[in-house]
Design a protein around this motif. Structure first.
Motif, PDB file in Angstrom:
ATOM      1  N   SER A  87      34.792  30.237  32.020  1.00  0.00           N
ATOM      2  CA  SER A  87      34.971  29.780  30.646  1.00  0.00           C
ATOM      3  C   SER A  87      35.626  28.405  30.654  1.00  0.00           C
ATOM      4  O   SER A  87      36.148  27.946  31.686  1.00  0.00           O
ATOM      5  CB  SER A  87      35.811  30.781  29.855  1.00  0.00           C
ATOM      6  OG  SER A  87      37.121  30.889  30.393  1.00  0.00           O
ATOM      7  N   TYR A  88      35.650  27.759  29.517  1.00  0.00           N
ATOM      8  CA  TYR A  88      36.215  26.429  29.408  1.00  0.00           C
ATOM      9  C   TYR A  88      36.765  26.235  27.997  1.00  0.00           C
ATOM     10  O   TYR A  88      36.432  26.954  27.063  1.00  0.00           O
ATOM     11  CB  TYR A  88      35.164  25.367  29.730  1.00  0.00           C
ATOM     12  CG  TYR A  88      34.022  25.329  28.747  1.00  0.00           C
ATOM     13  CD1 TYR A  88      34.035  24.457  27.651  1.00  0.00           C
ATOM     14  CD2 TYR A  88      32.914  26.169  28.898  1.00  0.00           C
ATOM     15  CE1 TYR A  88      32.985  24.435  26.736  1.00  0.00           C
ATOM     16  CE2 TYR A  88      31.864  26.157  27.991  1.00  0.00           C
ATOM     17  CZ  TYR A  88      31.913  25.288  26.918  1.00  0.00           C
ATOM     18  OH  TYR A  88      30.874  25.276  26.007  1.00  0.00           O
ATOM     19  N   LYS A  89      37.631  25.210  27.846  1.00  0.00           N
ATOM     20  CA  LYS A  89      38.168  24.834  26.519  1.00  0.00           C
ATOM     21  C   LYS A  89      38.315  23.330  26.511  1.00  0.00           C
ATOM     22  O   LYS A  89      39.030  22.744  27.353  1.00  0.00           O
ATOM     23  CB  LYS A  89      39.496  25.534  26.286  1.00  0.00           C
ATOM     24  CG  LYS A  89      40.153  25.204  24.944  1.00  0.00           C
ATOM     25  CD  LYS A  89      41.317  26.163  24.698  1.00  0.00           C
ATOM     26  CE  LYS A  89      42.202  25.681  23.550  1.00  0.00           C
ATOM     27  NZ  LYS A  89      43.189  24.696  24.025  1.00  0.00           N
ATOM     28  N   VAL A  90      37.653  22.695  25.547  1.00  0.00           N
ATOM     29  CA  VAL A  90      37.581  21.234  25.508  1.00  0.00           C
ATOM     30  C   VAL A  90      38.803  20.632  24.820  1.00  0.00           C
ATOM     31  O   VAL A  90      39.383  19.647  25.291  1.00  0.00           O
ATOM     32  CB  VAL A  90      36.286  20.781  24.798  1.00  0.00           C
ATOM     33  CG1 VAL A  90      36.227  19.275  24.669  1.00  0.00           C
ATOM     34  CG2 VAL A  90      35.060  21.313  25.531  1.00  0.00           C
ATOM     35  N   VAL A  98      35.714  29.221  25.800  1.00  0.00           N
ATOM     36  CA  VAL A  98      34.293  29.500  25.554  1.00  0.00           C
ATOM     37  C   VAL A  98      33.627  29.926  26.863  1.00  0.00           C
ATOM     38  O   VAL A  98      33.806  29.261  27.900  1.00  0.00           O
ATOM     39  CB  VAL A  98      33.581  28.251  24.969  1.00  0.00           C
ATOM     40  CG1 VAL A  98      32.102  28.552  24.750  1.00  0.00           C
ATOM     41  CG2 VAL A  98      34.250  27.813  23.675  1.00  0.00           C
ATOM     42  N   ALA A  99      32.881  31.013  26.809  1.00  0.00           N
ATOM     43  CA  ALA A  99      32.204  31.499  28.030  1.00  0.00           C
ATOM     44  C   ALA A  99      31.090  30.543  28.442  1.00  0.00           C
ATOM     45  O   ALA A  99      30.357  30.010  27.601  1.00  0.00           O
ATOM     46  CB  ALA A  99      31.628  32.887  27.789  1.00  0.00           C
ATOM     47  N   SER A 127      35.393  21.325  30.144  1.00  0.00           N
ATOM     48  CA  SER A 127      34.163  20.896  29.467  1.00  0.00           C
ATOM     49  C   SER A 127      33.005  21.783  29.914  1.00  0.00           C
ATOM     50  O   SER A 127      33.063  22.424  30.979  1.00  0.00           O
ATOM     51  CB  SER A 127      33.847  19.430  29.783  1.00  0.00           C
ATOM     52  OG  SER A 127      33.460  19.288  31.134  1.00  0.00           O
ATOM     53  N   ALA A 128      31.952  21.786  29.092  1.00  0.00           N
ATOM     54  CA  ALA A 128      30.778  22.592  29.432  1.00  0.00           C
ATOM     55  C   ALA A 128      30.108  22.101  30.701  1.00  0.00           C
ATOM     56  O   ALA A 128      29.425  22.864  31.396  1.00  0.00           O
ATOM     57  CB  ALA A 128      29.777  22.556  28.268  1.00  0.00           C
ATOM     58  N   SER A 129      30.336  20.819  31.018  1.00  0.00           N
ATOM     59  CA  SER A 129      29.706  20.268  32.232  1.00  0.00           C
ATOM     60  C   SER A 129      30.284  20.873  33.499  1.00  0.00           C
ATOM     61  O   SER A 129      29.729  20.708  34.581  1.00  0.00           O
ATOM     62  CB  SER A 129      29.858  18.750  32.251  1.00  0.00           C
ATOM     63  OG  SER A 129      31.236  18.389  32.334  1.00  0.00           O
TER      64      SER A 129
END
Length: 327
Positions: free
Chosen positions: A37-40, A48-49, A63-65
């Motif tokens: 998961s990540y959180k920007v 966010v998964a 980041s989603a990257s």
């Protein structure tokens, strides 16, 4: 607070908000987003998964990257944190999770995901690369079954099947045959006693001809001294004793007496008696040796002249029949 920061010169503890990649209440402790998961943004937002078929390469992810794609021909669920979560797709295999997978070979299949081995298709079937189910194993040409995914039986002799799949075998054209498992109409060749091109209807050899081999060869004429009055498969019959026939004879009456023999056409002939001769073939009678000759043998041959100054009666059969003439 660790993994938090405040804006400006605020002295309130609640002014401390979680950094990107971390989550928690303002002013409270912050923990890193779990792997996968990540959180920007900074603040109280949620982690966010990562999407399906990805995994995270570092924790915390900001980041989603940082959610990277699984190796080729592998997949994972949402929120996966490690490359070993990427497992082989159906139709692909590998020695371990988290590596690029290779396609199941032709004639094999694999319906499960993961590192399991590819399974061999049932007998008489084949499949394409990366097949995912036994139902992808279909009959090869020359074989048949009622459905895909089951063992297929070879087409029986006299039939063929040129397409793959569960269709029925087709019968060879008339006058032809094929071996078991034939995969095309051109495997249907003329049987003995029939002639024609491979893969097409063959016609029976005519009377007076024969063919002992299979295939597209021509029918041959019955040899001299034989006859054949039927069509299709069979052999030429020998003429009766002391008769002969022309090449390609169809009837027993084509067998006629040879020189020196007499009798009806189509039956055994008898030798001309001593004192007679016959120089022609056929059913004619033997002729008496003329005056002044004799013949002491039977069958083929000619009459011999009497010695000088002797003569014999018609039909003489020994040399002593030649007696001196008057004077």
């Amino acid at each position: 607070m660790e993994h938090s920061n405040s804006v400006g010169l605020s002295s309130s503890e609640t002014a401390c908000i979680c950094d990107a990649g971390h989550v928690g209440e303002d002013g409270g402790p912050c923990v890193a987003c779990a792997a996968g998961s990540y959180k920007v943004e900074n603040g109280t937002g949620v982690c966010v998964a990562c999407g399906a078929d990805t995994y995270t390469v570092a924790v915390p992810a900001t980041s989603a990257s940082m959610c990277v794609s699984c190796p080729a021909h592998t997949s994972s669920g949402e929120g996966r944190g490690y490359i070993t979560s990427c497992i082989c797709d159906g139709g692909y295999t590998a020695g371990s999770d988290g590596v690029e997978c290779t396609a199941c070979g032709v004639g094999t299949y694999k319906s499960e995901t993961g590192t399991g081995a590819c399974l061999v298709c049932p007998s008489g079937t084949n499949s394409s690369l990366a097949s995912t189910a036994v139902g992808n194993c279909s009959c090869i040409a020359g074989h048949t079954a009622e459905s895909d995914g089951v063992a297929c039986a070879a087409c029986e002799a006299g039939k063929y099947k040129s397409v793959t799949g569960a269709g029925a075998c087709s019968s060879c054209p008339a006058g032809t045959n094929s071996s078991a498992g034939s995969d095309g109409v051109y495997d249907c060749i003329c049987v003995a006693g029939y002639t024609g091109p491979d893969g097409a209807e063959c016609t029976a050899c005519d009377a007076g001809t024969f063919k002992e081999t299979t295939g597209a060869g021509a029918c041959s004429l019955c040899p001299v001294g034989t006859f054949r009055n039927s069509t299709g498969p069979g052999t030429c019959s020998a003429c009766p004793a002391w008769t002969s026939s022309g090449e390609g004879s169809e009837f027993f009456t084509d067998c006629i007496c040879v020189v020196g023999y007499t009798g009806p056409d189509g039956a055994e002939c008898t030798a001309c008696d001593a004192g007679t001769f016959k120089e022609t073939t056929g059913a004619g009678a033997c002729s008496l040796c003329p005056v002044g000759t004799f013949r002491n043998s039977t069958g083929p041959g000619t009459c011999s002249a009497c010695p000088a100054w002797t003569s014999s009666g018609e039909g003489s059969n020994v040399s002593t029949d030649c007696i001196c003439v008057a004077g």
